[in-house]
Design a protein around this motif. Structure first.
Motif, mmCIF file in Angstrom:
data_model
loop_
_atom_site.group_PDB
_atom_site.id
_atom_site.type_symbol
_atom_site.label_atom_id
_atom_site.label_comp_id
_atom_site.label_asym_id
_atom_site.label_seq_id
_atom_site.Cartn_x
_atom_site.Cartn_y
_atom_site.Cartn_z
ATOM 1 N N PRO A 90 0.832 -1.203 0.000
ATOM 2 C CA PRO A 90 0.000 0.000 0.000
ATOM 3 C C PRO A 90 0.868 1.255 0.000
ATOM 4 C CG PRO A 90 0.043 -0.982 2.184
ATOM 5 C CD PRO A 90 0.788 -1.915 1.282
ATOM 6 N N LEU A 91 0.412 2.257 -0.736
ATOM 7 C CA LEU A 91 1.027 3.583 -0.725
ATOM 8 C C LEU A 91 0.142 4.443 0.168
ATOM 9 C CD1 LEU A 91 1.799 3.782 -4.542
ATOM 10 C CD2 LEU A 91 3.427 3.314 -2.696
ATOM 11 N N GLU A 92 0.386 4.379 1.457
ATOM 12 C CA GLU A 92 -0.535 4.889 2.479
ATOM 13 C C GLU A 92 -1.040 6.314 2.254
ATOM 14 O OE1 GLU A 92 -2.070 3.095 4.545
ATOM 15 O OE2 GLU A 92 -0.864 1.301 4.426
ATOM 16 N N ARG A 93 -0.238 7.218 1.769
ATOM 17 C CA ARG A 93 -0.676 8.605 1.619
ATOM 18 C C ARG A 93 -0.815 9.011 0.157
ATOM 19 N NH1 ARG A 93 2.483 12.048 5.991
ATOM 20 N NH2 ARG A 93 0.731 13.424 5.670
ATOM 21 N N MET A 94 -0.996 8.000 -0.722
ATOM 22 C CA MET A 94 -1.154 8.257 -2.156
ATOM 23 C C MET A 94 -2.344 7.470 -2.679
ATOM 24 S SD MET A 94 2.669 7.864 -3.639
ATOM 25 C CE MET A 94 4.074 8.607 -2.870
ATOM 26 N N ASP A 95 -3.053 8.041 -3.629
ATOM 27 C CA ASP A 95 -4.157 7.316 -4.252
ATOM 28 C C ASP A 95 -3.776 6.794 -5.640
ATOM 29 O OD1 ASP A 95 -4.147 9.598 -5.777
ATOM 30 O OD2 ASP A 95 -6.244 10.099 -5.441
ATOM 31 N N GLY A 115 -2.126 14.750 -3.557
ATOM 32 C CA GLY A 115 -1.318 14.861 -2.347
ATOM 33 C C GLY A 115 0.104 15.301 -2.650
ATOM 34 N N GLY A 116 0.561 15.079 -3.864
ATOM 35 C CA GLY A 116 1.865 15.564 -4.287
ATOM 36 C C GLY A 116 3.048 14.990 -3.534
ATOM 37 N N ARG A 117 2.985 13.712 -3.159
ATOM 38 C CA ARG A 117 4.052 13.084 -2.383
ATOM 39 C C ARG A 117 4.981 12.270 -3.280
ATOM 40 N NH1 ARG A 117 2.776 14.223 2.599
ATOM 41 N NH2 ARG A 117 4.340 12.905 3.567
ATOM 42 N N LEU A 118 6.208 12.124 -2.822
ATOM 43 C CA LEU A 118 7.215 11.325 -3.507
ATOM 44 C C LEU A 118 7.581 10.157 -2.598
ATOM 45 C CD1 LEU A 118 9.155 11.204 -5.994
ATOM 46 C CD2 LEU A 118 10.826 12.415 -4.565
ATOM 47 N N ALA A 119 7.728 8.973 -3.168
ATOM 48 C CA ALA A 119 8.119 7.797 -2.392
ATOM 49 C C ALA A 119 9.219 7.065 -3.138
ATOM 50 C CB ALA A 119 6.919 6.876 -2.184
ATOM 51 N N LYS A 120 9.966 6.213 -2.397
ATOM 52 C CA LYS A 120 10.987 5.406 -3.059
ATOM 53 C C LYS A 120 10.918 3.969 -2.565
ATOM 54 C CE LYS A 120 15.161 6.181 -0.269
ATOM 55 N NZ LYS A 120 16.549 6.676 -0.314
ATOM 56 N N HIS A 121 11.423 3.079 -3.409
ATOM 57 C CA HIS A 121 11.354 1.635 -3.154
ATOM 58 C C HIS A 121 12.595 1.001 -3.769
ATOM 59 C CE1 HIS A 121 9.699 -2.468 -3.148
ATOM 60 N NE2 HIS A 121 10.049 -2.533 -4.427
ATOM 61 N N ARG A 122 13.184 0.065 -3.051
ATOM 62 C CA ARG A 122 14.315 -0.697 -3.611
ATOM 63 C C ARG A 122 13.730 -1.915 -4.317
ATOM 64 N NH1 ARG A 122 19.116 1.103 -4.980
ATOM 65 N NH2 ARG A 122 20.563 -0.614 -5.283
ATOM 66 N N PRO A 123 13.939 -2.066 -5.636
ATOM 67 C CA PRO A 123 13.365 -3.207 -6.352
ATOM 68 C C PRO A 123 13.670 -4.541 -5.662
ATOM 69 C CG PRO A 123 14.250 -1.649 -7.917
ATOM 70 C CD PRO A 123 14.667 -1.173 -6.548
ATOM 71 N N GLY A 124 12.602 -5.327 -5.480
ATOM 72 C CA GLY A 124 12.707 -6.630 -4.842
ATOM 73 C C GLY A 124 12.467 -6.606 -3.348
ATOM 74 N N SER A 125 12.470 -5.423 -2.726
ATOM 75 C CA SER A 125 12.243 -5.334 -1.281
ATOM 76 C C SER A 125 10.749 -5.274 -0.976
ATOM 77 C CB SER A 125 12.940 -4.103 -0.704
ATOM 78 O OG SER A 125 12.226 -2.921 -1.027
ATOM 79 N N GLN A 126 10.413 -5.265 0.302
ATOM 80 C CA GLN A 126 9.015 -5.196 0.739
ATOM 81 C C GLN A 126 8.759 -3.915 1.519
ATOM 82 O OE1 GLN A 126 6.498 -7.367 -0.100
ATOM 83 N NE2 GLN A 126 8.047 -8.242 -1.456
ATOM 84 N N LYS A 127 9.403 -2.829 1.115
ATOM 85 C CA LYS A 127 9.258 -1.560 1.829
ATOM 86 C C LYS A 127 9.143 -0.399 0.853
ATOM 87 C CE LYS A 127 11.549 1.391 5.173
ATOM 88 N NZ LYS A 127 12.783 1.736 5.837
ATOM 89 N N VAL A 128 8.252 0.535 1.180
ATOM 90 C CA VAL A 128 8.122 1.795 0.453
ATOM 91 C C VAL A 128 8.360 2.904 1.465
ATOM 92 C CG1 VAL A 128 6.564 3.351 -0.777
ATOM 93 C CG2 VAL A 128 6.451 0.905 -1.206
ATOM 94 N N GLU A 129 9.230 3.838 1.124
ATOM 95 C CA GLU A 129 9.525 4.962 2.012
ATOM 96 C C GLU A 129 8.877 6.231 1.462
ATOM 97 O OE1 GLU A 129 13.330 7.518 3.715
ATOM 98 O OE2 GLU A 129 13.693 5.661 2.621
ATOM 99 N N ASP A 130 8.016 6.861 2.270
ATOM 100 C CA ASP A 130 7.369 8.118 1.899
ATOM 101 C C ASP A 130 8.370 9.242 2.136
ATOM 102 O OD1 ASP A 130 5.821 10.397 1.589
ATOM 103 O OD2 ASP A 130 4.203 9.704 2.882
ATOM 104 N N LEU A 131 8.743 9.954 1.082
ATOM 105 C CA LEU A 131 9.717 11.037 1.189
ATOM 106 C C LEU A 131 9.070 12.397 1.429
ATOM 107 C CD1 LEU A 131 12.033 9.894 -1.742
ATOM 108 C CD2 LEU A 131 12.387 9.542 0.716
ATOM 109 N N THR A 139 0.140 20.099 -5.335
ATOM 110 C CA THR A 139 -0.754 18.995 -4.957
ATOM 111 C C THR A 139 -0.623 17.760 -5.831
ATOM 112 O OG1 THR A 139 -2.495 20.044 -6.254
ATOM 113 C CG2 THR A 139 -2.465 20.509 -3.897
ATOM 114 N N TYR A 140 0.091 17.848 -6.943
ATOM 115 C CA TYR A 140 0.287 16.692 -7.812
ATOM 116 C C TYR A 140 1.738 16.633 -8.277
ATOM 117 C CZ TYR A 140 -4.771 16.302 -8.259
ATOM 118 O OH TYR A 140 -6.101 16.162 -8.004
#
Length: 166
Positions: A90-95, A115-131, A139-140
């Motif tokens: 889930p991208l908790e603060r993104m639709d 919401g205009g948020r940026l997130a990052k993810h390391r391919p193959g991992s199970q984590k998304v970091e909201d930046l 807003t976008y």
């Protein structure tokens, strides 16, 4: 591009096999004309794919990533090497996300729509970091593209501003 055939296969897979739950059928009496309105319940939730990208993880496995629109949106990662959906986060603060890119140092960046948020993810991992929001009050986030040495650039709306993240 060598990933083109995988992209077509992923799209077919996602259209044929539901990601969340099983489809249900309506009761027979729902279709019978009664002359009255009948609440049919929630219709098929939107299955809108936004922003997709092909990449490799640190072990050399090939992946295709996409974002499924919803509340919240979901980052889906299909491991092409193993032929299986292995990331469903889930991208908790993104639709949703208008765009995804991979930086020169291998990080996947997700440009959140509302919401205009940026997130990052390391391919193959199970984590998304909201930046967070790169530029308030934007807003976008729309297009994101990789630069040199792990940096990325992105565009915003409504102010049509450009940002750099490194």
């Amino acid at each position: 591009m060598k990933f083109y055939k995988y992209y077509i296969l992923l799209l077919l897979f996602l259209l044929i096999k539901p990601v969340f739950g099983k489809a249900t059928s309506l009761p027979a009496d729902t279709l019978k004309y009664t002359g009255k309105f009948k609440n049919l319940g929630v219709q098929v939730a939107e299955k809108w794919l936004e922003g997709s990208v092909f990449t490799e993880d640190d072990d050399g496995n090939e992946w295709v990533y996409t974002v499924l629109r919803g509340k919240p949106g979901y980052l889906l990662g299909y491991n092409l090497t193993k032929s299986s959906l292995q990331v469903n986060l889930p991208l908790e603060r993104m639709d949703g996300a208008w765009d995804i890119t991979v930086s020169s140092d291998g990080w996947l960046y997700i440009a959140g729509s509302a919401g205009g948020r940026l997130a990052k993810h390391r391919p193959g991992s199970q984590k998304v970091e909201d930046l967070g929001k790169p530029l308030s009050p934007e807003t976008y986030l729309f297009a994101v593209t990789p630069g040199k040495n792990g940096e990325i650039f992105g565009a915003t709306y409504p102010g049509c501003r450009i940002f750099r993240y490194h």
